[in-house]
Design a protein around this motif. Structure first.
Motif, PDB file in Angstrom:
ATOM      1  N   LYS A 186      52.064   8.556  22.788  1.00 61.46           N
ATOM      2  CA  LYS A 186      53.115   7.532  22.768  1.00 61.46           C
ATOM      3  C   LYS A 186      52.896   6.375  23.750  1.00 61.46           C
ATOM      4  CE  LYS A 186      54.892   8.627  19.772  1.00 61.46           C
ATOM      5  NZ  LYS A 186      54.179   8.907  18.469  1.00 61.46           N
ATOM      6  N   SER A 187      51.644   6.175  24.124  1.00 64.33           N
ATOM      7  CA  SER A 187      51.329   5.069  25.046  1.00 64.33           C
ATOM      8  C   SER A 187      50.933   3.793  24.319  1.00 64.33           C
ATOM      9  CB  SER A 187      50.178   5.471  25.969  1.00 64.33           C
ATOM     10  OG  SER A 187      50.510   6.592  26.715  1.00 64.33           O
ATOM     11  N   GLY A 188      50.969   3.817  22.987  1.00 65.72           N
ATOM     12  CA  GLY A 188      50.545   2.639  22.234  1.00 65.72           C
ATOM     13  C   GLY A 188      49.177   2.836  21.598  1.00 65.72           C
ATOM     14  N   THR A 189      48.846   4.085  21.316  1.00 64.21           N
ATOM     15  CA  THR A 189      47.550   4.440  20.740  1.00 64.21           C
ATOM     16  C   THR A 189      47.246   3.626  19.484  1.00 64.21           C
ATOM     17  OG1 THR A 189      48.290   6.667  21.318  1.00 64.21           O
ATOM     18  CG2 THR A 189      46.174   6.479  20.170  1.00 64.21           C
ATOM     19  N   ILE A 190      48.230   3.586  18.601  1.00 66.21           N
ATOM     20  CA  ILE A 190      47.999   2.975  17.292  1.00 66.21           C
ATOM     21  C   ILE A 190      47.730   1.468  17.442  1.00 66.21           C
ATOM     22  CG2 ILE A 190      50.310   2.267  16.506  1.00 66.21           C
ATOM     23  CD1 ILE A 190      49.775   4.195  14.110  1.00 66.21           C
ATOM     24  N   HIS A 226      45.363   5.016  12.644  1.00 63.19           N
ATOM     25  CA  HIS A 226      44.915   6.384  12.949  1.00 63.19           C
ATOM     26  C   HIS A 226      43.838   6.857  11.975  1.00 63.19           C
ATOM     27  CE1 HIS A 226      47.367   7.340  16.306  1.00 63.19           C
ATOM     28  NE2 HIS A 226      48.518   7.358  15.663  1.00 63.19           N
ATOM     29  N   ARG A 281      51.341   3.779  29.698  1.00 63.73           N
ATOM     30  CA  ARG A 281      52.656   3.156  29.487  1.00 63.73           C
ATOM     31  C   ARG A 281      53.600   3.801  30.481  1.00 63.73           C
ATOM     32  NH1 ARG A 281      55.878   3.459  23.657  1.00 63.73           N
ATOM     33  NH2 ARG A 281      57.214   1.651  24.013  1.00 63.73           N
ATOM     34  N   SER A 302      60.152   7.493  23.523  1.00 58.00           N
ATOM     35  CA  SER A 302      59.368   7.384  22.287  1.00 58.00           C
ATOM     36  C   SER A 302      59.002   8.776  21.768  1.00 58.00           C
ATOM     37  CB  SER A 302      58.103   6.565  22.571  1.00 58.00           C
ATOM     38  OG  SER A 302      57.336   6.407  21.413  1.00 58.00           O
ATOM     39  N   TYR A 307      50.333  -0.802  28.761  1.00 62.58           N
ATOM     40  CA  TYR A 307      51.045  -1.261  27.554  1.00 62.58           C
ATOM     41  C   TYR A 307      51.900  -2.489  27.864  1.00 62.58           C
ATOM     42  CZ  TYR A 307      54.371  -0.794  23.566  1.00 62.58           C
ATOM     43  OH  TYR A 307      55.172  -1.001  22.459  1.00 62.58           O
ATOM     44  N   CYS A 341      47.619  -7.432  14.507  1.00 64.75           N
ATOM     45  CA  CYS A 341      47.886  -6.114  15.104  1.00 64.75           C
ATOM     46  C   CYS A 341      49.294  -5.989  15.691  1.00 64.75           C
ATOM     47  CB  CYS A 341      46.862  -5.828  16.213  1.00 64.75           C
ATOM     48  SG  CYS A 341      45.179  -5.867  15.602  1.00 64.75           S
ATOM     49  N   PHE A 394      53.292  -5.459  16.224  1.00 63.44           N
ATOM     50  CA  PHE A 394      54.228  -4.450  15.709  1.00 63.44           C
ATOM     51  C   PHE A 394      54.897  -4.964  14.433  1.00 63.44           C
ATOM     52  CE2 PHE A 394      58.380  -2.568  15.267  1.00 63.44           C
ATOM     53  CZ  PHE A 394      58.106  -1.215  15.389  1.00 63.44           C
ATOM     54  N   PHE A 446      54.980   6.372  13.364  1.00 64.02           N
ATOM     55  CA  PHE A 446      54.287   5.769  14.507  1.00 64.02           C
ATOM     56  C   PHE A 446      54.824   4.384  14.859  1.00 64.02           C
ATOM     57  CE2 PHE A 446      51.308   8.802  12.662  1.00 64.02           C
ATOM     58  CZ  PHE A 446      51.095   9.604  13.770  1.00 64.02           C
ATOM     59  N   ARG A 459      58.355   2.530  15.705  1.00 69.44           N
ATOM     60  CA  ARG A 459      59.793   2.660  15.936  1.00 69.44           C
ATOM     61  C   ARG A 459      60.323   1.310  16.406  1.00 69.44           C
ATOM     62  NH1 ARG A 459      63.489   4.261  19.992  1.00 69.44           N
ATOM     63  NH2 ARG A 459      61.802   3.956  21.477  1.00 69.44           N
ATOM     64  N   LYS A 460      60.173   0.998  17.704  1.00 69.53           N
ATOM     65  CA  LYS A 460      60.650  -0.299  18.199  1.00 69.53           C
ATOM     66  C   LYS A 460      59.507  -1.176  18.717  1.00 69.53           C
ATOM     67  CE  LYS A 460      65.419   0.304  19.415  1.00 69.53           C
ATOM     68  NZ  LYS A 460      66.412   0.197  20.489  1.00 69.53           N
ATOM     69  N   GLY A 461      58.530  -0.525  19.336  1.00 68.84           N
ATOM     70  CA  GLY A 461      57.389  -1.275  19.855  1.00 68.84           C
ATOM     71  C   GLY A 461      57.750  -2.232  20.973  1.00 68.84           C
TER      72      GLY A 461
HETATM   73  P1  PAP Z   1      50.702   8.552  19.167  1.00 68.35           P
HETATM   74  O1  PAP Z   1      50.374   8.936  20.573  1.00 68.35           O
HETATM   75  O2  PAP Z   1      51.516   9.584  18.442  1.00 68.35           O
HETATM   76  O3  PAP Z   1      49.523   8.090  18.410  1.00 68.35           O
HETATM   77  P2  PAP Z   1      51.364   5.897  19.894  1.00 68.35           P
HETATM   78  O4  PAP Z   1      50.764   5.007  18.885  1.00 68.35           O
HETATM   79  O5  PAP Z   1      50.668   6.080  21.196  1.00 68.35           O
HETATM   80  O6  PAP Z   1      51.694   7.301  19.258  1.00 68.35           O
HETATM   81  O7  PAP Z   1      52.803   5.351  20.301  1.00 68.35           O
HETATM   82  C1  PAP Z   1      53.756   4.965  19.405  1.00 68.35           C
HETATM   83  C2  PAP Z   1      54.534   3.869  20.114  1.00 68.35           C
HETATM   84  O8  PAP Z   1      53.828   2.629  19.989  1.00 68.35           O
HETATM   85  C3  PAP Z   1      55.887   3.648  19.481  1.00 68.35           C
HETATM   86  O9  PAP Z   1      56.722   3.208  20.551  1.00 68.35           O
HETATM   87  P3  PAP Z   1      58.314   3.247  20.506  1.00 68.35           P
HETATM   88  O10 PAP Z   1      58.715   4.616  20.058  1.00 68.35           O
HETATM   89  O11 PAP Z   1      58.765   2.967  21.917  1.00 68.35           O
HETATM   90  O12 PAP Z   1      58.722   2.179  19.587  1.00 68.35           O
HETATM   91  C4  PAP Z   1      55.580   2.550  18.503  1.00 68.35           C
HETATM   92  O13 PAP Z   1      56.710   1.854  18.030  1.00 68.35           O
HETATM   93  C5  PAP Z   1      54.674   1.678  19.340  1.00 68.35           C
HETATM   94  N1  PAP Z   1      53.872   0.765  18.541  1.00 68.35           N
HETATM   95  C6  PAP Z   1      53.348   0.971  17.315  1.00 68.35           C
HETATM   96  N2  PAP Z   1      52.673  -0.104  16.912  1.00 68.35           N
HETATM   97  C7  PAP Z   1      52.757  -1.024  17.889  1.00 68.35           C
HETATM   98  C8  PAP Z   1      52.271  -2.367  18.037  1.00 68.35           C
HETATM   99  N3  PAP Z   1      51.557  -2.948  17.092  1.00 68.35           N
HETATM  100  N4  PAP Z   1      52.555  -3.008  19.183  1.00 68.35           N
HETATM  101  C9  PAP Z   1      53.282  -2.421  20.155  1.00 68.35           C
HETATM  102  N5  PAP Z   1      53.787  -1.168  20.071  1.00 68.35           N
HETATM  103  C10 PAP Z   1      53.527  -0.478  18.944  1.00 68.35           C
END
Ligand code: PAP
Length: 338
Positions: free
Chosen positions: A83-87, A117, A172, A180, A238, A277, A279, A302, A304-306
């Protein structure tokens, strides 16, 4: 620089396997029974391996990964605590290093039809799934190979540590990570079992009982390596990338030895990658609204709010104080602030 796209079929069994612990060999079950155990978030248990908590499935993949993976000098490994912004990181780095093969504005760009992913596999999950060395299967991948992991530094295969391959770590703040994570797990659990109450989940997270946790030890291990070996480990936050995406993308490009040319700068390529890229863009693509990842999750979970700072809507003052206190204690003297 090009990374071929993968053509595997979604494996819904993998998500299901997180909820179960059967199907493992007796030898592996013996190993599990010898390890410290805690309550899991999706799986029944987490197991402590090399000081960090993993599900049985991730642990199995980790062992295969550690023993079979042969790193190459040109490899790029993206590392995060969940949940650190991997995607987001996957989307940016994939687009950056493949910008010759896949022009950013092309209607054929892989990000328009694939979840990040699926473009950048998690190594421990790949090994958990298929149990044989990735390079054999991925002989179609051209250099550089782009991979990811949630594993702590200590658990990386020796060949990753000992080659000149590059590691990009994104962290993050733990307040947003926890919020998250709780939403993510709640969505997945709602299909299978009851939600973990928010207070109980907070207790688990703050005591380190989380996938690849303790969160603080995970971050610290990569922070220290980035200070020792800045040419090998790039450490990103992040929140800082959110605030200044263009300068961080340029930093990524420099680190990966593929800086933007003057011509690319002049035609606004850096901005185009950030927009692709973002959100807003990724979360509104059909593939991310209705598709499933190769490991079986709905792509939508993956996104949610970003945002940075959503914790303000969810955490009590007491919870904030507790997380801040742990962060201060754990990072004391390291020079790292979150
Ligand atoms: P994972 O570890 O399960 O792969 P990961 O992608 O690290 O998840 O984190 C998901 C978080 O990144 C979500 O945060 P939130 O719950 O606080 O909203 C997700 O919304 C956020 N996220 C996804 N895509 C983006 C993006 N393009 N820019 C910024 N944040 C994003």
């Amino acid at each position: 620089m090009a990374t071929s796209r993968r053509r595997l079929q979604p494996n819904s069994n993998l998500v299901q396997k997180c909820f179960e612990e059967d199907g493992f060999s007796q030898t592996f079950k013996n190993l599990l029974s010898s390890l410290p155990k805690a309550k899991g978030w999706l799986s029944p248990h987490l197991y402590n391996y090399e000081g960090f908590w993993l599900t049985a499935l991730h642990l199995q993949g980790t062992l295969f990964f550690q023993h079979n993976f042969q790193s190459q000098e040109s490899d790029i490994l993206l590392v995060t605590s969940p949940k650190s912004g991997t995607i987001w990181l996957k989307a940016m780095v994939f687009t950056l290093i493949n910008r010759m093969q896949y022009p950013v504005l092309s209607q054929e760009h892989p990000l328009l039809t694939s979840n990040p992913h699926d473009l950048v596999p998690f190594l421990e999950l790949e090994y958990a799934q298929e149990k044989y060395p990735i390079p054999q299967k991925d002989s179609s991948l051209t250099s550089p190979r782009l991979y990811s992991t949630h594993l702590p530094y200590v658990s990386l295969p020796e060949s990753v540590k000992n080659t000149k391959s590059k590691i990009i770590y994104m962290c993050r703040n733990p307040r947003d990570i926890f919020v998250s994570l709780w939403h993510y797990i709640s969505k997945l659990r709602s299909q299978e079992s009851e939600m973990i109450p928010f207070d109980e989940a907070f207790h688990m997270f703050s005591n380190g009982f989380t996938m690849a946790g303790p969160f603080w030890d995970h971050v610290l291990s990569y922070w220290e390596k980035s200070c020792e070996m800045p040419q090998k480990v790039l450490f990103l936050k992040y929140e800082e990338v959110k605030e200044q995406p263009l300068s961080h993308l340029r930093r990524l490009a420099e680190f990966l030895d593929c800086p933007f040319s003057l011509e690319e700068e002049e035609r606004g390529l850096v901005d185009e990658i950030i927009k692709l890229c973002s959100f807003d863009n990724l979360s509104n693509l059909e593939v991310n609204k209705s598709g499933k990842t190769l490991f079986g999750n709905d792509n939508g979970v993956f996104f949610r709010k970003g945002e940075a700072g959503d914790w303000k809507n969810h955490l009590t003052d007491e919870m904030v104080h507790r997380l801040n206190q742990i962060t201060e204690d754990k990072f004391k003297g390291s020079g790292l602030k979150l």
